[in-house]
Design a protein around this motif. Structure first.
Motif, PDB file in Angstrom:
ATOM      1  N   ALA A 292       8.486  -8.284   6.192  1.00  0.00           N
ATOM      2  CA  ALA A 292       8.614  -8.125   4.527  1.00  0.00           C
ATOM      3  C   ALA A 292       7.954  -6.711   4.524  1.00  0.00           C
ATOM      4  O   ALA A 292       8.338  -5.807   3.547  1.00  0.00           O
ATOM      5  CB  ALA A 292       7.973  -9.154   3.695  1.00  0.00           C
ATOM      6  N   ALA A 293       6.646  -6.710   5.171  1.00  0.00           N
ATOM      7  CA  ALA A 293       5.594  -5.439   4.958  1.00  0.00           C
ATOM      8  C   ALA A 293       6.419  -4.282   5.578  1.00  0.00           C
ATOM      9  O   ALA A 293       6.532  -3.379   4.893  1.00  0.00           O
ATOM     10  CB  ALA A 293       4.435  -5.726   5.678  1.00  0.00           C
ATOM     11  N   LEU A 294       7.243  -4.450   6.791  1.00  0.00           N
ATOM     12  CA  LEU A 294       7.970  -3.322   7.195  1.00  0.00           C
ATOM     13  C   LEU A 294       8.835  -2.566   6.368  1.00  0.00           C
ATOM     14  O   LEU A 294       9.084  -1.554   6.164  1.00  0.00           O
ATOM     15  CB  LEU A 294       8.557  -3.578   8.673  1.00  0.00           C
ATOM     16  CG  LEU A 294       7.563  -3.984   9.592  1.00  0.00           C
ATOM     17  CD1 LEU A 294       8.190  -4.445  10.882  1.00  0.00           C
ATOM     18  CD2 LEU A 294       6.645  -2.582  10.098  1.00  0.00           C
TER      19      LEU A 294
ATOM     20  N   ALA B 109      -7.184 -13.620  -0.640  1.00  0.00           N
ATOM     21  CA  ALA B 109      -6.207 -13.778  -1.647  1.00  0.00           C
ATOM     22  C   ALA B 109      -5.935 -12.564  -2.419  1.00  0.00           C
ATOM     23  O   ALA B 109      -6.576 -11.834  -2.725  1.00  0.00           O
ATOM     24  CB  ALA B 109      -6.807 -14.941  -2.539  1.00  0.00           C
ATOM     25  N   GLY B 110      -4.631 -12.400  -2.461  1.00  0.00           N
ATOM     26  CA  GLY B 110      -3.809 -11.276  -3.274  1.00  0.00           C
ATOM     27  C   GLY B 110      -3.689 -10.051  -2.292  1.00  0.00           C
ATOM     28  O   GLY B 110      -3.074  -9.022  -2.902  1.00  0.00           O
ATOM     29  N   THR B 111      -4.283  -9.835  -1.283  1.00  0.00           N
ATOM     30  CA  THR B 111      -4.170  -8.852  -0.581  1.00  0.00           C
ATOM     31  C   THR B 111      -2.866  -8.468  -0.101  1.00  0.00           C
ATOM     32  O   THR B 111      -2.121  -7.392  -0.354  1.00  0.00           O
ATOM     33  CB  THR B 111      -4.895  -8.888   0.860  1.00  0.00           C
ATOM     34  OG1 THR B 111      -6.418  -9.174   0.486  1.00  0.00           O
ATOM     35  CG2 THR B 111      -4.903  -7.620   1.659  1.00  0.00           C
ATOM     36  N   VAL B 112      -1.861  -9.236   0.186  1.00  0.00           N
ATOM     37  CA  VAL B 112      -0.692  -8.943   0.749  1.00  0.00           C
ATOM     38  C   VAL B 112       0.390  -8.615  -0.264  1.00  0.00           C
ATOM     39  O   VAL B 112       0.816  -7.637  -0.480  1.00  0.00           O
ATOM     40  CB  VAL B 112      -0.198 -10.112   1.700  1.00  0.00           C
ATOM     41  CG1 VAL B 112       1.295  -9.785   2.016  1.00  0.00           C
ATOM     42  CG2 VAL B 112      -0.514 -10.290   2.921  1.00  0.00           C
ATOM     43  N   GLU B 113       0.096  -9.618  -1.330  1.00  0.00           N
ATOM     44  CA  GLU B 113       0.903  -9.248  -2.575  1.00  0.00           C
ATOM     45  C   GLU B 113       0.680  -7.864  -3.098  1.00  0.00           C
ATOM     46  O   GLU B 113       1.523  -7.241  -3.543  1.00  0.00           O
ATOM     47  CB  GLU B 113       0.808 -10.396  -3.723  1.00  0.00           C
ATOM     48  CG  GLU B 113       1.129 -11.428  -3.491  1.00  0.00           C
ATOM     49  CD  GLU B 113       0.211 -12.442  -2.181  1.00  0.00           C
ATOM     50  OE1 GLU B 113      -0.940 -11.968  -2.055  1.00  0.00           O
ATOM     51  OE2 GLU B 113       0.574 -13.541  -1.820  1.00  0.00           O
ATOM     52  N   SER B 114      -0.726  -7.361  -3.306  1.00  0.00           N
ATOM     53  CA  SER B 114      -1.166  -6.112  -3.389  1.00  0.00           C
ATOM     54  C   SER B 114      -0.411  -5.043  -2.661  1.00  0.00           C
ATOM     55  O   SER B 114       0.029  -4.104  -3.266  1.00  0.00           O
ATOM     56  CB  SER B 114      -2.560  -5.861  -3.750  1.00  0.00           C
ATOM     57  OG  SER B 114      -2.995  -4.559  -4.123  1.00  0.00           O
ATOM     58  N   LEU B 115      -0.635  -5.165  -1.407  1.00  0.00           N
ATOM     59  CA  LEU B 115       0.047  -4.084  -0.417  1.00  0.00           C
ATOM     60  C   LEU B 115       1.555  -4.095  -0.458  1.00  0.00           C
ATOM     61  O   LEU B 115       2.043  -2.916  -0.360  1.00  0.00           O
ATOM     62  CB  LEU B 115      -0.413  -4.578   1.013  1.00  0.00           C
ATOM     63  CG  LEU B 115      -1.818  -4.297   1.313  1.00  0.00           C
ATOM     64  CD1 LEU B 115      -2.270  -4.964   2.512  1.00  0.00           C
ATOM     65  CD2 LEU B 115      -2.100  -3.180   1.365  1.00  0.00           C
ATOM     66  N   LEU B 116       2.273  -5.223  -0.925  1.00  0.00           N
ATOM     67  CA  LEU B 116       3.730  -5.056  -0.994  1.00  0.00           C
ATOM     68  C   LEU B 116       4.268  -4.124  -2.118  1.00  0.00           C
ATOM     69  O   LEU B 116       5.321  -4.050  -2.346  1.00  0.00           O
ATOM     70  CB  LEU B 116       4.224  -6.589  -0.898  1.00  0.00           C
ATOM     71  CG  LEU B 116       4.058  -7.068   0.585  1.00  0.00           C
ATOM     72  CD1 LEU B 116       4.721  -8.531   0.113  1.00  0.00           C
ATOM     73  CD2 LEU B 116       4.675  -6.289   1.745  1.00  0.00           C
ATOM     74  N   LYS B 117       3.115  -3.927  -3.089  1.00  0.00           N
ATOM     75  CA  LYS B 117       3.705  -3.189  -4.484  1.00  0.00           C
ATOM     76  C   LYS B 117       4.359  -1.975  -4.087  1.00  0.00           C
ATOM     77  O   LYS B 117       3.336  -1.127  -3.296  1.00  0.00           O
ATOM     78  CB  LYS B 117       2.653  -3.382  -5.421  1.00  0.00           C
ATOM     79  CG  LYS B 117       2.410  -4.548  -6.014  1.00  0.00           C
ATOM     80  CD  LYS B 117       1.195  -4.584  -7.101  1.00  0.00           C
ATOM     81  CE  LYS B 117       1.114  -6.155  -7.644  1.00  0.00           C
ATOM     82  NZ  LYS B 117      -0.019  -5.999  -8.538  1.00  0.00           N
ATOM     83  N   PRO B 118       5.134  -1.210  -4.811  1.00  0.00           N
ATOM     84  CA  PRO B 118       5.760  -0.104  -4.509  1.00  0.00           C
ATOM     85  C   PRO B 118       4.449   1.162  -4.434  1.00  0.00           C
ATOM     86  O   PRO B 118       4.335   2.117  -3.893  1.00  0.00           O
ATOM     87  CB  PRO B 118       6.647   0.299  -5.503  1.00  0.00           C
ATOM     88  CG  PRO B 118       7.001  -0.931  -5.752  1.00  0.00           C
ATOM     89  CD  PRO B 118       5.934  -1.950  -5.620  1.00  0.00           C
ATOM     90  N   GLU B 119       3.483   0.919  -5.329  1.00  0.00           N
ATOM     91  CA  GLU B 119       2.500   2.032  -5.653  1.00  0.00           C
ATOM     92  C   GLU B 119       1.643   1.988  -4.596  1.00  0.00           C
ATOM     93  O   GLU B 119       0.563   2.955  -4.327  1.00  0.00           O
ATOM     94  CB  GLU B 119       1.772   1.794  -6.847  1.00  0.00           C
ATOM     95  CG  GLU B 119       0.996   0.354  -7.263  1.00  0.00           C
ATOM     96  CD  GLU B 119       1.970  -0.663  -7.944  1.00  0.00           C
ATOM     97  OE1 GLU B 119       1.095  -1.690  -8.363  1.00  0.00           O
ATOM     98  OE2 GLU B 119       2.958  -0.439  -7.950  1.00  0.00           O
ATOM     99  N   ASN B 120       1.410   0.964  -3.665  1.00  0.00           N
ATOM    100  CA  ASN B 120       0.413   0.835  -2.725  1.00  0.00           C
ATOM    101  C   ASN B 120       1.228   1.100  -1.180  1.00  0.00           C
ATOM    102  O   ASN B 120       0.671   0.662  -0.186  1.00  0.00           O
ATOM    103  CB  ASN B 120       0.074  -0.551  -2.413  1.00  0.00           C
ATOM    104  CG  ASN B 120      -1.064  -0.647  -3.502  1.00  0.00           C
ATOM    105  OD1 ASN B 120      -1.706   0.238  -4.078  1.00  0.00           O
ATOM    106  ND2 ASN B 120      -1.270  -1.934  -4.225  1.00  0.00           N
TER     107      ASN B 120
END
Length: 175
Positions: free
Chosen positions: A59-61, A91-102
């Motif tokens: 998902a990250a790729l 907690a929340g790190t992966v979700e934050s990284l997957l956002k388009p702005e990140n």
């Protein structure tokens, strides 16, 4: 007669618990050539997806736009964190990284897990460091019956792909 560095590499590779036979260069004067392992037919991305323990990495790729790159000719060596490694992040790190702005930060993290070239376990175990695709360098230590990459333990080595090799690690590397 083995030279000490070849013996060190062989010992470190065996300590990793490799499932496949280790191919090594025959000592000079020995006419028997070492057998080469068969290359896998699936690329790094498809191999990781098929393994079932890299859903977060996949998902990250995708979010970082790196799927086509890692499906390319390579070769690449990927130190692949498992889903459990991603789950161990705050907690929340992966979700934050997957956002388009990140996306830029996510790309930097993911490319820190990739080394250009094919580095099987025996080669990795003989290194002190390796340059990553993002421009950083990972520290490698082979000792105590295992290998670590920037402190992450290699839990499974030498998963062959058509365009490189995957080494499974137990934590996410941060550049």
């Amino acid at each position: 007669m083995y030279v000490p560095s070849r013996l060190r590499l062989l010992t470190a590779a065996l300590a990793l618990g490799l499932a496949a036979p280790l191919a090594y260069a025959a000592p000079s004067g020995d006419s028997a050539a070492a057998a080469k392992p068969a290359r896998a037919s699936a690329d790094i991305v498809d191999t990781a997806v098929a393994a079932g323990q890299f859903k977060t990495l996949a998902a990250a790729l995708q979010a970082a736009g790196l799927v086509d790159t890692l499906k390319g000719p390579g070769p690449f060596t990927v130190f692949a964190p498992t889903d459990a490694a991603f789950a161990a992040l705050p907690a929340g790190t992966v979700e934050s990284l997957l956002k388009p702005e990140n996306r830029e930060k996510l790309t930097a993290i993911l490319t820190y897990h990739v080394v250009a070239g094919r580095y099987p376990a025996a080669r990795v175990a003989g290194l002190d460091s390796a340059p990553t695709v993002n421009g950083g360098t990972v520290d490698i230590k082979a000792m105590g019956g295992g290998v670590t990459v920037d402190g992450a333990r290699v839990t499974k080595a030498d998963i062959e792909a058509s365009n490189g090799v995957i080494h499974v690690i137990d934590k996410v590397l941060m550049p």
